[in-house]
Design a protein around this motif. Structure first.
Motif, PDB file in Angstrom:
ATOM      1  N   PRO A 259     -24.871   7.699  12.906  1.00  0.00           N
ATOM      2  CA  PRO A 259     -24.062   6.757  12.123  1.00  0.00           C
ATOM      3  C   PRO A 259     -23.964   5.418  12.855  1.00  0.00           C
ATOM      4  O   PRO A 259     -23.823   5.367  14.066  1.00  0.00           O
ATOM      5  N   LYS A 260     -24.069   4.356  12.101  1.00  0.00           N
ATOM      6  CA  LYS A 260     -24.003   3.010  12.675  1.00  0.00           C
ATOM      7  C   LYS A 260     -22.554   2.647  12.950  1.00  0.00           C
ATOM      8  O   LYS A 260     -21.684   2.880  12.139  1.00  0.00           O
ATOM      9  N   SER A 261     -22.309   2.088  14.069  1.00  0.00           N
ATOM     10  CA  SER A 261     -20.957   1.715  14.468  1.00  0.00           C
ATOM     11  C   SER A 261     -20.584   0.370  13.844  1.00  0.00           C
ATOM     12  O   SER A 261     -21.402  -0.530  13.742  1.00  0.00           O
ATOM     13  N   ASP A 262     -19.338   0.243  13.419  1.00  0.00           N
ATOM     14  CA  ASP A 262     -18.844  -1.023  12.895  1.00  0.00           C
ATOM     15  C   ASP A 262     -18.298  -1.901  14.009  1.00  0.00           C
ATOM     16  O   ASP A 262     -17.799  -2.986  13.751  1.00  0.00           O
ATOM     17  N   PHE A 263     -18.376  -1.417  15.225  1.00  0.00           N
ATOM     18  CA  PHE A 263     -17.844  -2.140  16.375  1.00  0.00           C
ATOM     19  C   PHE A 263     -18.755  -3.314  16.693  1.00  0.00           C
ATOM     20  O   PHE A 263     -19.937  -3.167  16.940  1.00  0.00           O
ATOM     21  N   GLU A 264     -18.213  -4.521  16.662  1.00  0.00           N
ATOM     22  CA  GLU A 264     -18.959  -5.711  17.027  1.00  0.00           C
ATOM     23  C   GLU A 264     -18.182  -6.480  18.082  1.00  0.00           C
ATOM     24  O   GLU A 264     -16.953  -6.563  18.031  1.00  0.00           O
ATOM     25  N   ILE A 265     -18.901  -7.019  19.011  1.00  0.00           N
ATOM     26  CA  ILE A 265     -18.279  -7.814  20.071  1.00  0.00           C
ATOM     27  C   ILE A 265     -18.209  -9.259  19.580  1.00  0.00           C
ATOM     28  O   ILE A 265     -19.233  -9.828  19.201  1.00  0.00           O
ATOM     29  N   PRO A 266     -17.014  -9.844  19.552  1.00  0.00           N
ATOM     30  CA  PRO A 266     -16.884 -11.231  19.095  1.00  0.00           C
ATOM     31  C   PRO A 266     -17.740 -12.174  19.950  1.00  0.00           C
ATOM     32  O   PRO A 266     -17.887 -11.984  21.156  1.00  0.00           O
ATOM     33  N   GLU A 267     -18.285 -13.197  19.314  1.00  0.00           N
ATOM     34  CA  GLU A 267     -19.180 -14.139  19.976  1.00  0.00           C
ATOM     35  C   GLU A 267     -18.514 -14.817  21.177  1.00  0.00           C
ATOM     36  O   GLU A 267     -19.132 -14.998  22.222  1.00  0.00           O
ATOM     37  N   GLN A 268     -17.226 -15.185  21.035  1.00  0.00           N
ATOM     38  CA  GLN A 268     -16.522 -15.830  22.154  1.00  0.00           C
ATOM     39  C   GLN A 268     -16.431 -14.891  23.348  1.00  0.00           C
ATOM     40  O   GLN A 268     -16.552 -15.319  24.491  1.00  0.00           O
ATOM     41  N   MET A 269     -16.213 -13.612  23.069  1.00  0.00           N
ATOM     42  CA  MET A 269     -16.122 -12.641  24.159  1.00  0.00           C
ATOM     43  C   MET A 269     -17.488 -12.485  24.831  1.00  0.00           C
ATOM     44  O   MET A 269     -17.576 -12.402  26.056  1.00  0.00           O
ATOM     45  N   ARG A 270     -18.558 -12.487  24.049  1.00  0.00           N
ATOM     46  CA  ARG A 270     -19.903 -12.411  24.617  1.00  0.00           C
ATOM     47  C   ARG A 270     -20.167 -13.623  25.517  1.00  0.00           C
ATOM     48  O   ARG A 270     -20.697 -13.494  26.611  1.00  0.00           O
ATOM     49  N   GLU A 271     -19.822 -14.812  25.014  1.00  0.00           N
ATOM     50  CA  GLU A 271     -20.048 -16.032  25.797  1.00  0.00           C
ATOM     51  C   GLU A 271     -19.245 -16.008  27.087  1.00  0.00           C
ATOM     52  O   GLU A 271     -19.757 -16.363  28.156  1.00  0.00           O
ATOM     53  N   PHE A 272     -17.986 -15.584  26.993  1.00  0.00           N
ATOM     54  CA  PHE A 272     -17.140 -15.492  28.188  1.00  0.00           C
ATOM     55  C   PHE A 272     -17.728 -14.496  29.180  1.00  0.00           C
ATOM     56  O   PHE A 272     -17.824 -14.775  30.381  1.00  0.00           O
ATOM     57  N   ALA A 273     -18.149 -13.346  28.675  1.00  0.00           N
ATOM     58  CA  ALA A 273     -18.718 -12.323  29.553  1.00  0.00           C
ATOM     59  C   ALA A 273     -20.003 -12.826  30.194  1.00  0.00           C
ATOM     60  O   ALA A 273     -20.234 -12.626  31.387  1.00  0.00           O
ATOM     61  N   GLU A 274     -20.828 -13.510  29.413  1.00  0.00           N
ATOM     62  CA  GLU A 274     -22.084 -14.014  29.958  1.00  0.00           C
ATOM     63  C   GLU A 274     -21.828 -15.072  31.034  1.00  0.00           C
ATOM     64  O   GLU A 274     -22.458 -15.084  32.079  1.00  0.00           O
ATOM     65  N   LYS A 275     -20.855 -15.959  30.790  1.00  0.00           N
ATOM     66  CA  LYS A 275     -20.515 -16.967  31.795  1.00  0.00           C
ATOM     67  C   LYS A 275     -19.980 -16.298  33.061  1.00  0.00           C
ATOM     68  O   LYS A 275     -20.291 -16.718  34.180  1.00  0.00           O
ATOM     69  N   SER A 276     -19.169 -15.262  32.889  1.00  0.00           N
ATOM     70  CA  SER A 276     -18.618 -14.549  34.046  1.00  0.00           C
ATOM     71  C   SER A 276     -19.725 -13.904  34.862  1.00  0.00           C
ATOM     72  O   SER A 276     -19.724 -13.964  36.100  1.00  0.00           O
ATOM     73  N   VAL A 277     -20.680 -13.291  34.163  1.00  0.00           N
ATOM     74  CA  VAL A 277     -21.810 -12.667  34.862  1.00  0.00           C
ATOM     75  C   VAL A 277     -22.614 -13.737  35.602  1.00  0.00           C
ATOM     76  O   VAL A 277     -22.991 -13.559  36.756  1.00  0.00           O
ATOM     77  N   ASP A 278     -22.861 -14.880  34.934  1.00  0.00           N
ATOM     78  CA  ASP A 278     -23.618 -15.959  35.571  1.00  0.00           C
ATOM     79  C   ASP A 278     -22.896 -16.483  36.807  1.00  0.00           C
ATOM     80  O   ASP A 278     -23.519 -16.740  37.847  1.00  0.00           O
ATOM     81  N   GLN A 279     -21.569 -16.671  36.717  1.00  0.00           N
ATOM     82  CA  GLN A 279     -20.803 -17.160  37.870  1.00  0.00           C
ATOM     83  C   GLN A 279     -20.827 -16.159  39.013  1.00  0.00           C
ATOM     84  O   GLN A 279     -20.991 -16.535  40.178  1.00  0.00           O
ATOM     85  N   ALA A 280     -20.679 -14.884  38.682  1.00  0.00           N
ATOM     86  CA  ALA A 280     -20.728 -13.854  39.720  1.00  0.00           C
ATOM     87  C   ALA A 280     -22.111 -13.824  40.359  1.00  0.00           C
ATOM     88  O   ALA A 280     -22.246 -13.677  41.575  1.00  0.00           O
ATOM     89  N   ARG A 281     -23.135 -13.994  39.536  1.00  0.00           N
ATOM     90  CA  ARG A 281     -24.506 -14.005  40.037  1.00  0.00           C
ATOM     91  C   ARG A 281     -24.702 -15.169  41.016  1.00  0.00           C
ATOM     92  O   ARG A 281     -25.288 -15.016  42.084  1.00  0.00           O
ATOM     93  N   LYS A 282     -24.220 -16.356  40.635  1.00  0.00           N
ATOM     94  CA  LYS A 282     -24.364 -17.523  41.508  1.00  0.00           C
ATOM     95  C   LYS A 282     -23.614 -17.313  42.823  1.00  0.00           C
ATOM     96  O   LYS A 282     -24.124 -17.653  43.900  1.00  0.00           O
ATOM     97  N   ALA A 283     -22.430 -16.732  42.758  1.00  0.00           N
ATOM     98  CA  ALA A 283     -21.656 -16.467  43.973  1.00  0.00           C
ATOM     99  C   ALA A 283     -22.400 -15.471  44.862  1.00  0.00           C
ATOM    100  O   ALA A 283     -22.477 -15.647  46.087  1.00  0.00           O
ATOM    101  N   PHE A 284     -22.964 -14.427  44.240  1.00  0.00           N
ATOM    102  CA  PHE A 284     -23.704 -13.439  45.015  1.00  0.00           C
ATOM    103  C   PHE A 284     -24.948 -14.065  45.640  1.00  0.00           C
ATOM    104  O   PHE A 284     -25.264 -13.818  46.806  1.00  0.00           O
ATOM    105  N   ASP A 285     -25.688 -14.864  44.863  1.00  0.00           N
ATOM    106  CA  ASP A 285     -26.884 -15.525  45.399  1.00  0.00           C
ATOM    107  C   ASP A 285     -26.531 -16.399  46.597  1.00  0.00           C
ATOM    108  O   ASP A 285     -27.259 -16.427  47.595  1.00  0.00           O
ATOM    109  N   SER A 286     -25.413 -17.103  46.514  1.00  0.00           N
ATOM    110  CA  SER A 286     -24.966 -17.937  47.621  1.00  0.00           C
ATOM    111  C   SER A 286     -24.650 -17.072  48.843  1.00  0.00           C
ATOM    112  O   SER A 286     -25.020 -17.400  49.972  1.00  0.00           O
ATOM    113  N   PHE A 287     -23.977 -15.959  48.613  1.00  0.00           N
ATOM    114  CA  PHE A 287     -23.661 -15.023  49.693  1.00  0.00           C
ATOM    115  C   PHE A 287     -24.936 -14.485  50.331  1.00  0.00           C
ATOM    116  O   PHE A 287     -25.059 -14.425  51.559  1.00  0.00           O
ATOM    117  N   MET A 288     -25.917 -14.109  49.497  1.00  0.00           N
ATOM    118  CA  MET A 288     -27.158 -13.561  50.026  1.00  0.00           C
ATOM    119  C   MET A 288     -27.927 -14.623  50.812  1.00  0.00           C
ATOM    120  O   MET A 288     -28.533 -14.314  51.841  1.00  0.00           O
TER     121      MET A 288
END
Length: 128
Positions: free
Chosen positions: A4-33
């Protein structure tokens, strides 16, 4: 039997926020490395040739850790773009399979390197 197909959808703003958070964490980790790699390089320059096997192992471990964190960030980026829960579960399953295979290969490589280093140390000890 269809899933069965799920009706659960992630709002676009939440996706953008999550993607920005991942990118920021990635940049911080790259700097640490980068800082970590520079510190390791300085230590390597100050270390004698007799310790080269140990330094190679340390570098491998750091490289493997960086690979695993990179894979985790890639997974996170894919998850925030996923369309439904089934896709998220498939992404996680694929990630775990790939990581377990990589860990097996890395463990064998580290074991081989440790054996070579031990042999080198033994030969150098018997030469003195």
């Amino acid at each position: 039997m269809t899933t069965p197909k799920s009706d659960f959808e992630i709002p676009e703003q939440m996706r953008e926020f999550a993607e920005k958070s991942v990118d920021q964490a990635r940049k911080a980790f790259d700097s640490f490395m980068d800082a970590t790699q520079k510190a390791v390089s300085r230590v390597e320059e100050q270390t004698s040739a007799a310790q080269s096997g140990s330094l190679d192992m340390n570098k491998k471990v750091l490289d493997y850790a960086e690979e695993h964190v990179d894979a985790a960030f890639q997974l996170a980026q894919k998850i925030v773009r996923a369309n439904d829960v089934q896709e998220i579960l498939k992404l996680q399953s694929d990630y775990l399979k790939t990581q377990m295979e990589a860990l097996g290969e890395q463990a064998r490589d580290l074991s081989d390197s440790a054996a070579r280093t031990a042999g080198d140390v033994g030969r150098k000890g018997s030469e003195s």
